[in-house]
Every structure is written in C-alpha cells, then in structure tokens.
Write a protein that holds these residues in place. Structure first.
Motif, PDB file in Angstrom:
ATOM      1  N   PRO A 306       0.830  -1.211   0.000  1.00 24.86           N
ATOM      2  CA  PRO A 306       0.000   0.000   0.000  1.00 24.86           C
ATOM      3  C   PRO A 306       0.863   1.259   0.000  1.00 24.86           C
ATOM      4  N   ASN A 307       0.272   2.393  -0.375  1.00 25.90           N
ATOM      5  CA  ASN A 307       0.899   3.675  -0.069  1.00 25.90           C
ATOM      6  C   ASN A 307       0.919   3.842   1.446  1.00 25.90           C
ATOM      7  N   ILE A 308       1.911   4.543   1.935  1.00 29.82           N
ATOM      8  CA  ILE A 308       2.035   4.796   3.373  1.00 29.82           C
ATOM      9  C   ILE A 308       2.050   6.299   3.605  1.00 29.82           C
ATOM     10  N   VAL A 309       1.175   6.774   4.486  1.00 28.41           N
ATOM     11  CA  VAL A 309       1.158   8.191   4.860  1.00 28.41           C
ATOM     12  C   VAL A 309       1.259   8.294   6.370  1.00 28.41           C
ATOM     13  N   ILE A 310       2.257   9.014   6.851  1.00 26.48           N
ATOM     14  CA  ILE A 310       2.429   9.253   8.286  1.00 26.48           C
ATOM     15  C   ILE A 310       2.253  10.746   8.527  1.00 26.48           C
ATOM     16  N   TYR A 393       9.668   2.121  -2.899  1.00 26.81           N
ATOM     17  CA  TYR A 393       8.785   3.249  -2.634  1.00 26.81           C
ATOM     18  C   TYR A 393       9.457   4.553  -3.046  1.00 26.81           C
ATOM     19  N   THR A 394       8.654   5.531  -3.417  1.00 28.42           N
ATOM     20  CA  THR A 394       9.102   6.912  -3.536  1.00 28.42           C
ATOM     21  C   THR A 394       8.881   7.580  -2.181  1.00 28.42           C
ATOM     22  N   THR A 395       9.875   8.293  -1.677  1.00 25.08           N
ATOM     23  CA  THR A 395       9.793   8.871  -0.327  1.00 25.08           C
ATOM     24  C   THR A 395       9.646  10.387  -0.419  1.00 25.08           C
ATOM     25  N   ILE A 396       8.641  10.920   0.277  1.00 25.33           N
ATOM     26  CA  ILE A 396       8.284  12.337   0.154  1.00 25.33           C
ATOM     27  C   ILE A 396       8.022  12.927   1.536  1.00 25.33           C
ATOM     28  N   PHE A 397       8.480  14.148   1.743  1.00 22.39           N
ATOM     29  CA  PHE A 397       8.133  14.918   2.937  1.00 22.39           C
ATOM     30  C   PHE A 397       7.252  16.076   2.512  1.00 22.39           C
ATOM     31  N   MET A 398       6.118  16.255   3.204  1.00 19.44           N
ATOM     32  CA  MET A 398       5.206  17.348   2.893  1.00 19.44           C
ATOM     33  C   MET A 398       4.908  18.156   4.147  1.00 19.44           C
ATOM     34  N   PHE A 417      15.279  11.215   1.147  1.00 23.53           N
ATOM     35  CA  PHE A 417      13.931  11.556   0.722  1.00 23.53           C
ATOM     36  C   PHE A 417      14.003  12.053  -0.718  1.00 23.53           C
ATOM     37  N   ASP A 418      13.117  11.522  -1.542  1.00 24.49           N
ATOM     38  CA  ASP A 418      13.165  11.866  -2.969  1.00 24.49           C
ATOM     39  C   ASP A 418      12.652  13.265  -3.246  1.00 24.49           C
ATOM     40  N   ALA A 419      11.721  13.739  -2.431  1.00 27.58           N
ATOM     41  CA  ALA A 419      11.114  15.050  -2.698  1.00 27.58           C
ATOM     42  C   ALA A 419      10.735  15.736  -1.400  1.00 27.58           C
ATOM     43  N   ILE A 420      10.914  17.043  -1.372  1.00 29.08           N
ATOM     44  CA  ILE A 420      10.491  17.885  -0.255  1.00 29.08           C
ATOM     45  C   ILE A 420       9.430  18.830  -0.811  1.00 29.08           C
ATOM     46  N   TYR A 421       8.218  18.713  -0.332  1.00 32.83           N
ATOM     47  CA  TYR A 421       7.097  19.491  -0.858  1.00 32.83           C
ATOM     48  C   TYR A 421       6.593  20.387   0.260  1.00 32.83           C
ATOM     49  N   ASP A 422       6.919  21.685   0.188  1.00 33.26           N
ATOM     50  CA  ASP A 422       6.622  22.569   1.312  1.00 33.26           C
ATOM     51  C   ASP A 422       5.738  23.735   0.870  1.00 33.26           C
ATOM     52  N   LYS A 423       5.757  24.777   1.676  1.00 29.16           N
ATOM     53  CA  LYS A 423       4.922  25.964   1.474  1.00 29.16           C
ATOM     54  C   LYS A 423       4.975  26.497   0.047  1.00 29.16           C
ATOM     55  N   PHE A 424       6.164  26.601  -0.504  1.00 30.33           N
ATOM     56  CA  PHE A 424       6.309  27.259  -1.801  1.00 30.33           C
ATOM     57  C   PHE A 424       5.781  26.394  -2.939  1.00 30.33           C
ATOM     58  N   PHE A 425       5.878  25.071  -2.802  1.00 28.73           N
ATOM     59  CA  PHE A 425       5.286  24.194  -3.805  1.00 28.73           C
ATOM     60  C   PHE A 425       3.763  24.263  -3.743  1.00 28.73           C
ATOM     61  N   ILE A 426       3.218  24.301  -2.512  1.00 28.72           N
ATOM     62  CA  ILE A 426       1.767  24.381  -2.365  1.00 28.72           C
ATOM     63  C   ILE A 426       1.241  25.678  -2.970  1.00 28.72           C
ATOM     64  N   LEU A 427       1.915  26.796  -2.661  1.00 30.46           N
ATOM     65  CA  LEU A 427       1.455  28.086  -3.175  1.00 30.46           C
ATOM     66  C   LEU A 427       1.575  28.164  -4.696  1.00 30.46           C
ATOM     67  N   VAL A 465       4.086  13.692   6.674  1.00 32.40           N
ATOM     68  CA  VAL A 465       3.428  14.998   6.641  1.00 32.40           C
ATOM     69  C   VAL A 465       3.556  15.663   7.999  1.00 32.40           C
ATOM     70  N   MET A 466       3.849  16.969   8.003  1.00 28.86           N
ATOM     71  CA  MET A 466       3.886  17.757   9.244  1.00 28.86           C
ATOM     72  C   MET A 466       2.939  18.932   9.104  1.00 28.86           C
ATOM     73  N   THR A 467       1.912  18.982   9.963  1.00 26.27           N
ATOM     74  CA  THR A 467       0.971  20.101   9.922  1.00 26.27           C
ATOM     75  C   THR A 467       1.505  21.252  10.772  1.00 26.27           C
ATOM     76  N   THR A 468       0.907  22.442  10.607  1.00 25.27           N
ATOM     77  CA  THR A 468       1.485  23.615  11.281  1.00 25.27           C
ATOM     78  C   THR A 468       0.481  24.571  11.906  1.00 25.27           C
ATOM     79  N   THR A 469      -0.770  24.549  11.483  1.00 29.70           N
ATOM     80  CA  THR A 469      -1.691  25.630  11.861  1.00 29.70           C
ATOM     81  C   THR A 469      -1.948  25.686  13.358  1.00 29.70           C
TER      82      THR A 469
END
Length: 657
Positions: A306-310, A393-398, A417-427, A465-469
């Motif tokens: 399966p895909n894994i999301v933490i 697996y492809t490894t991603i941090f969001m 980690f293959d990709a770092i997807y942060d604030k600037f990618f989301i925007l 995934v790391m949330t921030t709000t």
C-alpha cells in the motif's frame, strides 16, 4: 555629530554595494538565466529578503562606530573628529576586506559543495596547518582568485579613503569658522535624525518589524533551491554555521554510558534487550549492535504494497478529546472515523518538541538538535527512507511550513527523501491557498496530499506529513467559523491557563485541526486512494502550557492519539481488539513494516502494535520523561528502555565516528 552620521551612512552604502556585487557574481556563476526568467514572480520577495539580510550585516557593522560617535559627541573635544575619522578609515577598511574575503570563500565553498558555508566548513581546520594550506593550494585556483580579490579590494579601499578625505576638508572649514550656538529647531531636527538612526539600527539588526526576527526560513522565497541560495549573504551563513558548531552535541564514552544506564557491560544490555539472542563475537561491538537494533523483513507479503502516509499533527492532544460535550464540540466528526478505524489512546510521543519528534521518526537519533549538526549531511543507516526505498517506494516529505525550518530540506535530502514538498510548492500549485506566519493552512496541505495520493504513480509512495496551523501565534483563516464554547468551559479545573483569550487560541487551534482533518478523511475515503493507502495520524507532541497536570491523570501529560486507517484488503477483525495496547512513536515503523517492506532491514526501536501473536501486557509506551505500561510490567519496561537507549547511543557514536 550629524556629519559623522553622514559618513557612517556613506560607509554603509559601500558595504551594501559590496554585498550586491557579490550577489551579481553569484548569480552569474551559478544561476541559469532561464530559471530567473521563468520565476519573475518571486523576484520582488527575493530582492526584499536580500536587502533584509544585507541591512542586518550593515547594522551590526555600524554598532561599534555609532557608539564611539555618540560617546565622542558627548565629550565636545576638538581632537575627537580627527580620531573618529582615522578609526573609521581603518575599521571600515578591515570590515570590507573581511566581507570580500568571506564572500569569496563562500562562493568557492558553494562551487565545491553546492551549499553556502555550513557546519562542515570547520572540518577543514581539523587538519594539520601544512596539510590545510596544501589542500587549498591544490584544489583551488589561488593565483587567479587572489588577483580577482585585489582587483576588487583596491578600489574599495580607495573609495573608503576618499570618503574620509572629504571629512578632512570639512574639518578644516570648521576650524576656520566660528560654530554658532544651535537653535532649538536645529536641536529638534538633530534629535529626530538621531532617533530615526537608532530605530533603523535596532530594526535592521533584528531584520524584521514583525513577530519573528530574520531567520533561516526567510532564505526560502521559492521552490527553486538555487534562487533561495541567492538570498543569504556569506556573513549570515558563517554565523549560522558557527552557532551550530558551538551547540553541537557531545558524545560520551561507552564506560560513562554503562554507569549512567546501570549496566555492567554491553553484553548485559544486549541480553536484557534481546532476551539473550545476540552475543558479542570477536569483540565486534558494531556487528552485535546491528543484530540487536535492526530487524530483517523477508519477501512474505501476499498482498500488494500500500501507499504509506504518516501525519504528524502539530500539538494534537489526546486529553482534549475528553472535553467533548453537547455544547462544546471537539471532534468535528472524527468520532465516526475513529470508530471505523483503529484508535490507540494509550499512546505517547517519544519526544516533547516538534523537531525532536521529527528527528526521532526520520533517523531515530538519540542526540538532540541532530538536524542542526554536521551529521545532517550524512546518510544514516537508521533513516526511515532507506527501507522504503529498498522496497521500491518513492519517499516524500510534505508540510505547509517553509522546509528551511530547522534545516529540514538539507537533512531530509541527505536521508534519501526523494522530494520535499513545502509551502512554496503548495502556493505554486494552489494559487488560492492562504497562509499565516508559520505556514500554509492545514486544509490546503491536506488538499495537496489527497491530490498527490490520487495522482498516478509508477511506484508506491511513502509520504510523511507535518501540519502547522495548530501552533503559536495561532493565526487562522479569515473565513473560519467554529461553534462557540460556553463560558463555563474556560473555567474547567483541567486548565492551567486562566487568560481566556490565550486559552481560546489554543482550543481554536485544536478544533480547527480536527475540522480540517475530518474534512480530509471524508474526501480521502471517497477517493480511489482509500483502496490502497495506510494512514497513520498522530501528534508530534501534546499541547503545552494550557493543561494543569496536577488535576488530570499523569498518563495524559505526554499523550497523543494514534489513528490508523487500513485499506479494506488489509483489515482484520482481530486488530480491533488490540487498540488498548500501550505504544509510542517508536512503534509506528515496526507496525508498518509487515505491510510495506520486502527483503530489507530497518532500524527497529518499537513493537508491531498489530501483532496478534503477542500478549497485550508486554507493550509499553516510552516517552523521554515517563514510561507507561500495565503496573505489573512497569519495571521490565523501564529496564528494556534503558538497555535500548544505551545500545542506541553506543551504536550512533560508532556510526558517526
């Protein structure tokens, strides 16, 4: 004094020109022109932040001559003007030479390591002096660089001299004329100029008029690394590297660790932790530690991976769910998801801070501030990404935050980690997304996560995934509407915070996140991703400050919930009976391993919470401050944790050295 301040401003302009010139050289050397032309939208913010970093350097440089100027102005002596001029000439000459030198070194460092000066820069000085000089001479174009340095330095020094020669002529005119008594209007004018100048220095040194001072996160202005590298100057990066070196952790010897954890030998600790299964052979400590701390997974998977999301949820408190009542909504629909999935309430974070929890998950480090150390540039065998990559697996941090925070981009990149997807990618991908001073609001992060899961991918994905709000300063979307809490709610004995306004911010953050998470889970379960994805959702640490732990059960002090969603083909009825087990963040990877890994080893710090062959009574929860388990197993759990922590410390010491 007014004239002296004018000279300081002129020298400041020279420094700004030098720093700007260095940026131009950096851009010519390292930034492709097509990258700039395709990212014109970020240039205003880039240039603004460049100016902030450079003005900060200027203001710190101005601090000493400004103090001397004010002191000498108070003396009212004729010789002070001449002395100040000589001091400025020498002082700014030295400063400008040092600025050019460190900027040149930084560019050379970047050319070789694709990074500004960082902690590893100081490794050069661990060599013998002769060896260091030989290395520099052989690996760098010293002659050409020296010529270039002189060609730039000489005009700068002449300019500084010219500025002060103007001061010499003004002194001659002052001597030949009578200085009139200043009028009240002139005094007011000079006072206003002085106050403005001091305010400029203070704000400039802080780098900001907002809540947060200038920091490493401000170097990120886009999702392009090389554009972000344009922002900081060499002085700032050198200061950052030196601070990290100064705060680097100290590794203790094995003998000291044995005394600290109360073991007579490493073999005794191995016997306790592995129940006598691992023996030291041929005095090979590292090999024994690897057998004790790593678990091997074969090719026994019968179902598709399966895909894994933490998801690490900022300050997601376990106890606050207990405050749900008819007129005080806390769940916002999560009850249904918790009942349909697996919810572990006897669960703790291992660490009690965000970066410490991230470091514990990603590399299982026993050392604090690991991402701020030189070792963040080294791929560790304990990296969570390695067994996933070995299992295709492809490894991603969001995250909605700026991933420059606490060096996450650098550290996770080196942990494979293959990709770092942060604030600037989301925007960039979601132009309508809104954000606060911490990061993009969680609702948009969840949207990006869901889209990524539903997008076709050649490989399975492991996404952390790391949330921030839900984090101070608790700035929420303008259109957020939550049902109000009754007045009596704020007076509960469980709260240590009695300022209603402050308490309400914490509660709003918790409630906003639950609402956003419920919306995400609703959409996730209705999507194709729900058929082949495991979700693991927990808190990075418990909520701080607001809870009175003298009034509530101590088990909640570091408690966070753990929610596990399994796709239909992986569910078993027996799993529903296991959710009263004690556990912690250390158990997450061990629980996921049987579902995801094939023919690989992984660093196993915990136990599989879904192992139906093991008694519930042998599970425990190890936080750095307290260990929880059933009462009859408490001493055993404490001894096991001590043995594990000792072995991990010795292992890391050997690996890092």
């Amino acid at each position: 004094m007014y004239q002296n301040l004018k000279y300081l401003i002129k020298h400041s302009a020279v420094i700004l020109v030098i720093l700007f010139f260095v940026r131009i050289c950096f851009a010519i050397a390292f930034v492709p022109i097509n990258l700039i032309s395709s990212n014109l939208g970020v240039l205003p913010r880039l240039l603004f932040n460049v100016l902030r970093f450079d003005i900060q350097v200027v203001c710190y440089v101005l601090l000493l001559p400004t103090v001397l100027t004010l002191v000498f102005a108070a003396l009212h002596k004729p010789w002070t003007e001449r002395l100040l001029s000589r001091f400025r000439k020498v002082y700014f000459s030295i400063v400008c030479v040092l600025l050019l030198a460190i900027s040149g070194i930084d560019m050379g460092f970047f050319a070789n390591f694709n990074s500004h000066i960082n902690l590893t820069f100081f490794d050069f000085f661990n060599e013998e002096p002769v060896s260091l000089i030989q290395t520099v001479w052989e690996e760098y174009h010293c002659v050409y660089e020296a010529i270039a340095f002189l060609l730039v330095t000489i005009p700068v020094l002449l300019l500084i001299r010219r500025i002060e020669s103007g001061n010499s002529s003004s002194r001659q005119s002052v001597r030949s004329s009578t200085v009139p008594t200043p009028s009240r209007r002139r005094i007011v004018s000079l006072s206003a100029i002085l106050l403005s100048y001091v305010a400029f220095l203070v704000i400039g040194m802080r780098g900001s008029v907002r809540r947060f001072p200038l920091q490493i996160e401000d170097t990120f202005v886009s999702n392009q690394k090389i554009l972000n590298d344009l922002v900081p100057n060499a002085v700032y990066m050198f200061k950052k590297a030196y601070k990290e070196k100064k705060n680097a952790f100290r590794m203790e010897g094995t003998a000291d660790l044995l005394r600290q954890y109360k073991f007579k030998s490493l073999q005794e600790a191995l016997d306790v932790y592995t129940e006598g299964k691992v023996k030291m052979q041929n005095n090979d400590t590292l090999a024994a530690l690897q057998r004790a701390l790593f678990a091997e997974v074969g090719d026994s998977l019968k179902q598709p991976q399966p895909n894994i999301v933490i998801i690490y949820s900022e300050s997601w408190s376990n106890y606050l769910f207990n405050l749900q009542q008819k007129n005080a909504e806390m769940y916002f629909g999560l009850e249904r998801h918790f009942k349909e999935g697996l919810l572990f309430r006897n669960f703790q974070s291992v660490q009690n801070g965000t970066v410490a929890s991230l470091e514990n998950l990603y590399v299982s480090t026993p050392f604090p501030r690991f991402f701020a150390s030189a070792y963040r540039f080294k791929t560790l065998p304990t990296s969570i990404a390695l067994p996933f990559k070995a299992s295709n697996y492809t490894t991603i941090f969001m995250s909605g935050m700026d991933a420059a925070w606490e060096n996450c981009t650098e550290a996770l990149g080196h942990q494979q980690f293959d990709a770092i997807y942060d604030k600037f990618f989301i925007l960039k991908d979601y132009p309508r997304a809104t954000y606060n001073s911490i990061g993009v609001y969680d609702e948009y992060l969840f949207q990006a996560l869901l889209d990524k899961l539903n997008k076709p991918s050649e490989k399975r994905q492991m996404i952390t995934v790391m949330t921030t709000t839900n984090h101070p300063p608790f700035e929420f979307p303008k259109d957020l509407t939550l049902p109000p809490l009754p007045d009596s709610f704020y007076g509960k004995k469980c709260f240590a915070e009695h300022n209603r306004k402050v308490l309400d911010k914490y509660l709003t953050g918790f409630r906003y996140y639950n609402k956003a998470l419920n919306d995400f889970l609703n959409r996730f379960k209705a999507s194709a991703a729900a058929k082949n994805t495991i979700l693991v959702i927990t808190g990075d640490h418990n909520v701080r400050v607001i809870l009175n732990h003298d009034a509530i059960d101590k088990r909640y002090e570091h408690s966070v919930p753990l929610y596990v969603y399994l796709p239909p083909y992986l569910r078993k009825e027996a799993y529903n009976k296991l959710t009263n087990r004690w556990g912690s963040h250390d158990d997450i990877l061990a629980t996921l391993a049987p579902f995801a890994f094939r023919n690989t080893k992984y660093f196993k710090m915990g136990k599989n919470l879904l192992d139906t062959s093991v008694s519930d009574s042998t599970y425990y929860s190890a936080n750095v401050e307290q260990i929880e388990s059933i009462p009859t197993y408490r001493k055993k759990a404490e001894r096991l944790t001590a043995a594990r922590n000792l072995l991990r410390l010795v292992y890391f010491t050997k690996v890092l050295h």
